[in-house]
Write an enzyme that holds these catalytic residues in place. Structure first.
Site, PDB file in Angstrom:
ATOM      1  N   ASP A 190      -1.460 -16.198  17.140  1.00 57.40           N
ATOM      2  CA  ASP A 190      -2.347 -15.143  17.616  1.00 57.40           C
ATOM      3  C   ASP A 190      -1.487 -14.027  18.246  1.00 57.40           C
ATOM      4  OD1 ASP A 190      -4.557 -13.649  18.269  1.00 57.40           O
ATOM      5  OD2 ASP A 190      -5.626 -15.264  19.269  1.00 57.40           O
ATOM      6  N   GLU A 200     -13.200 -10.778  24.193  1.00 63.36           N
ATOM      7  CA  GLU A 200     -12.189 -11.649  24.814  1.00 63.36           C
ATOM      8  C   GLU A 200     -12.356 -11.736  26.329  1.00 63.36           C
ATOM      9  OE1 GLU A 200      -8.327 -11.868  22.972  1.00 63.36           O
ATOM     10  OE2 GLU A 200      -8.940 -10.476  21.416  1.00 63.36           O
TER      11      GLU A 200
HETATM   12  C1  BGC Z   1      -7.590 -12.494  19.128  1.00 57.09           C
HETATM   13  C2  BGC Z   1      -7.746 -12.925  17.691  1.00 57.09           C
HETATM   14  C3  BGC Z   1      -7.552 -11.751  16.776  1.00 57.09           C
HETATM   15  C4  BGC Z   1      -6.241 -11.070  17.057  1.00 57.09           C
HETATM   16  C5  BGC Z   1      -5.984  -9.860  16.189  1.00 57.09           C
HETATM   17  C6  BGC Z   1      -6.360 -11.669  19.347  1.00 57.09           C
HETATM   18  O1  BGC Z   1      -6.350 -11.127  20.639  1.00 57.09           O
HETATM   19  O2  BGC Z   1      -7.565 -13.642  19.946  1.00 57.09           O
HETATM   20  O3  BGC Z   1      -9.001 -13.521  17.494  1.00 57.09           O
HETATM   21  O4  BGC Z   1      -7.637 -12.184  15.451  1.00 57.09           O
HETATM   22  O5  BGC Z   1      -6.209 -10.652  18.401  1.00 57.09           O
HETATM   23  O6  BGC Z   1      -6.775  -8.807  16.515  1.00 57.09           O
HETATM   24  C1  BGC Z   2      -5.886  -5.290  19.995  1.00 59.10           C
HETATM   25  C2  BGC Z   2      -6.654  -6.532  19.681  1.00 59.10           C
HETATM   26  C3  BGC Z   2      -5.968  -7.684  20.281  1.00 59.10           C
HETATM   27  C4  BGC Z   2      -5.742  -7.458  21.773  1.00 59.10           C
HETATM   28  C5  BGC Z   2      -5.039  -8.611  22.387  1.00 59.10           C
HETATM   29  C6  BGC Z   2      -5.703  -5.152  21.491  1.00 59.10           C
HETATM   30  O1  BGC Z   2      -4.986  -4.022  21.797  1.00 59.10           O
HETATM   31  O2  BGC Z   2      -6.541  -4.191  19.506  1.00 59.10           O
HETATM   32  O3  BGC Z   2      -6.797  -6.720  18.311  1.00 59.10           O
HETATM   33  O4  BGC Z   2      -6.716  -8.823  20.061  1.00 59.10           O
HETATM   34  O5  BGC Z   2      -5.057  -6.265  22.000  1.00 59.10           O
HETATM   35  O6  BGC Z   2      -4.493  -8.317  23.629  1.00 59.10           O
END
Ligand code: BGC
Ligand code: BGC
Length: 627
Positions: free
Chosen positions: A318, A518
């Site tokens: 991830d 998130e």
């Molecule tokens: C998330 C994932 C996601 C990835 C890419 C992460 O922060 O936990 O679910 O696929 O970002 O955007």
């Molecule tokens: C991204 C997300 C990612 C996240 C994790 C963001 O800046 O756009 O896709 O999951 O950071 O920290």
């Protein structure tokens, strides 16, 4: 200089065309069949295994490491790095969009990156990934479907397969090959900000629908036209973290403190069924299991997932997921790759304090050269990645199928989303059969902050990572949907804050949450906010029948208000097709949705899940009324 080289290449090609069949022949060559002259890995008539082995045997260590490296396009230092660093994969994180966010521009961007990848020594195409988690949700104009929690309440595998099939078509229409979906988390605690990304709190719903989603994305078989690679995530136990152990002392990215028996009983079935459906990739999870980061666990990633379950696809980490492993970055890389991570979502977020992909590449190379990571582990990782690329037909069809681009957000696709909305709604209360409403009432009042807000009804992971209120994309709000389905003679008044209810025959008040994703959505308090309470109080004081619709990513705490309401619908995060809500309100669809998550009475009851010893929710798992 480049011009000259290019011209030389052209001359050489002409020469080969004219004399190619005789040029450079060795004695005895005539006995070899013509097909054997084609480079094995470029020959689609050869088996995937032969092509992988042939290509692997030609690759340098740098080229192999490149295949294992995934960079967010927004952090590319130079586009040419795709070729010179041999990058195997790019992604768009939430909101990482081309300057002009239109399907056409996405396709142009994809093709441009792909062209650069193909110009590298071996011409290995990139695999481009994105979070298409409820439709192709980063793209303005795409069809946005209900988030998974709503699909869980619909609990219809055929519907989920169709939703995923259409999402795949829209993703493929922008060239993109791979979605980081389905999320087969089993959310056990509603305070978790990712609750809505899971289908429900029970492993069987998740297993049933996760399998259907994989089938829909991959059309049952990788490489069929219009299909994309699926990614079951996040392995494993993401929905089971203990409140207080996560980021900012909350739930997300926390520790799942349960026995192995419970881990297997609750959080594993989704993976068994995704693998059965042929899922090509699986994403490791941020969470820990009893203190060990999943990204660092050889037991979970290799012994359990790859060996015991026989998963033959590849494991992607991830976003900065390996960075959280204790130790410096090089140690993180060594631990993660040895544990079984095959591709690393670096993603190169240097402006936000992340590691650069050039450093990742350098350190991984060092680690291999000094023997901290066996070369056989690198070969295994690259084999897994290449196998998927060959099976997907990427070497034969590396560019966007433009016939799909124009179908993004089409009427037909939106009709499926509207059907998904109808099926995902759960009717929780309907005193005296107030619903369905007549389409011929004189005056209807619509109120509440979520009645006329496309961004709010889509939720997080819509255009941007966290989502946003307002008209973020093209679609129909719930208010607009109501206006569409009632008779032309009916007056539909809208007052966001609930003033003016007196003269109406009925009030429909749409309240709930505003977008989050998130950890930003982790919340210790799930009661209605003040604005909602005030709106509801105002409407109630008018003394007319009151229908409440909750737009939210999870059950909210309503025990002290619900007695005031005549009817209640949980609409979850329905997406762009607000008419689906109106279809249920006015009886064009008799509700069939059933709770895939227990609805708690109070915060003190959380976590609450079906099967608990003491189980006394406001609405039980599986509850839902029909007309
Ligand atoms: C998330 C994932 C996601 C990835 C890419 C992460 O922060 O936990 O679910 O696929 O970002 O955007
Ligand atoms: C991204 C997300 C990612 C996240 C994790 C963001 O800046 O756009 O896709 O999951 O950071 O920290």
């Amino acid at each position: 200089m480049f011009q000259i080289i290019r011209n030389k290449t052209v001359l050489w090609s002409i020469f080969l065309l004219m004399f190619g069949s005789h040029y450079g022949k060795e004695p005895g060559d005539d006995k070899v069949s013509p097909a054997a002259k084609v480079t094995v890995y470029k020959d689609p008539t050869k088996s995937v295994t032969d092509r992988v082995e042939d290509l692997l045997s030609r690759m340098t260590l740098e080229e192999k490491i490149g295949q294992m490296t995934q960079v967010d396009r927004q952090f590319l230092e130079r586009d040419s790095d795709i070729a010179t660093r041999y990058l195997g994969s790019l992604l768009s994180g939430g909101g990482s969009t081309p300057d002009e966010n239109r399907p056409q521009s996405w396709a142009d961007m994809y093709d441009r990156y792909q062209k650069i990848a193909l110009s590298s020594r071996l011409g290995i195409p990139i695999l481009y990934g994105i979070d298409a988690v409820h439709g192709h949700n980063n793209v303005v104009g795409a069809t946005i479907f209900p988030h998974n929690i709503g699909l869980g309440c619909a609990d219809d595998p055929d519907l989920v397969e169709e939703v995923s099939r259409i999402t795949a078509l829209e993703v493929a229409g922008t060239g993109i090959d791979w979605t980081f979906a389905p999320c087969i988390a089993v959310p056990r605690d509603e305070r978790w900000g990712r609750t809505y990304e899971g289908y429900g709190e029970s492993p069987d719903i998740v297993a049933r629908l996760g399998k259907a989603a994989v089938r829909g994305f991959q059309s049952g078989k990788l490489g069929s036209p219009g299909n994309i690679l699926a990614c079951a995530k996040h392995f494993i136990g993401d929905g089971g973290t203990k409140w207080g152990t996560g980021r900012n002392g909350k739930a997300d990215r926390g520790d799942t403190q349960i026995s192995e028996e419970e881990l297997r009983a609750i959080h594993l079935p989704g993976y068994l069924s995704a693998i059965e459906a042929g899922v090509g990739s699986i994403m490791a999870s941020y969470n820990q299991w009893n203190g060990t980061y999943c990204h660092a666990s050889k037991y979970l990633l290799t012994d359990l997932l790859k060996e015991e379950l026989g998963f033959e696809g590849f494991v992607v980490s991830d976003w900065e997921g390996i960075d959280q492993i204790p130790g410096d970055y090089k140690a993180d890389i060594i631990t993660a790759i040895n544990a079984g991570i095959d591709m690393v979502m670096v993603p190169g977020a240097v402006p936000f304090g992340g590691e650069s992909y050039t450093r990742f590449i350098e350190l991984l190379k060092e680690a291999v050269e000094e023997g901290s990571i066996p070369r056989s582990r690198i070969d295994d990782a690259v084999r897994r990645i290449l196998k998927i690329k060959f099976r997907m037909g990427l070497f034969e069809n590396p560019f966007t199928d433009r016939s799909l681009t124009e179908k993004i957000g089409s009427k037909e696709h939106r009709a499926v989303a509207r059907q998904a909305v109808r099926q995902s709604l759960v009717l929780l209360k309907n005193n005296n059969g107030l619903l369905p409403l007549s389409k011929n009432m004189e005056r209807i009042l619509v109120s509440g902050k979520n009645a006329d807000d496309l961004g709010n009804q889509c939720g997080g992971w819509t255009i941007s990572w966290q989502g946003e209120s307002g008209s973020v994309t093209e679609g129909t709000t719930i208010l607009e949907g109501i206006r569409e389905v009632v008779s032309p003679a009916t007056e539909v008044l809208f007052s966001r804050d609930g003033f003016g209810a007196k003269d109406a025959d009925v009030a429909i008040v749409v309240v709930g949450e505003t977008p989050y994703a998130e950890w930003e959505g982790d919340k210790a308090d799930l009661t209605l906010d003040n604005e909602d309470r005030e709106t509801l109080r105002r409407v109630k004081s008018a003394g007319i029948p009151l229908v409440v619709i909750i737009v939210s990513g999870r059950p909210l705490i309503i025990e002290s208000e619900i007695d005031d309401w005549d009817a209640l619908i949980a609409a979850w995060l329905p997406g762009t097709e607000g008419q689906g809500v109106a279809d249920v309100l006015f009886g064009d669809y008799n509700p069939t949705g059933r709770l895939s998550m227990s609805w708690p009475r109070s915060m003190s009851q959380i976590p609450i899940n079906v099967g608990d010893e003491k189980y006394d929710p406001l609405f039980e798992y599986g509850f839902g009324l029909s007309y």
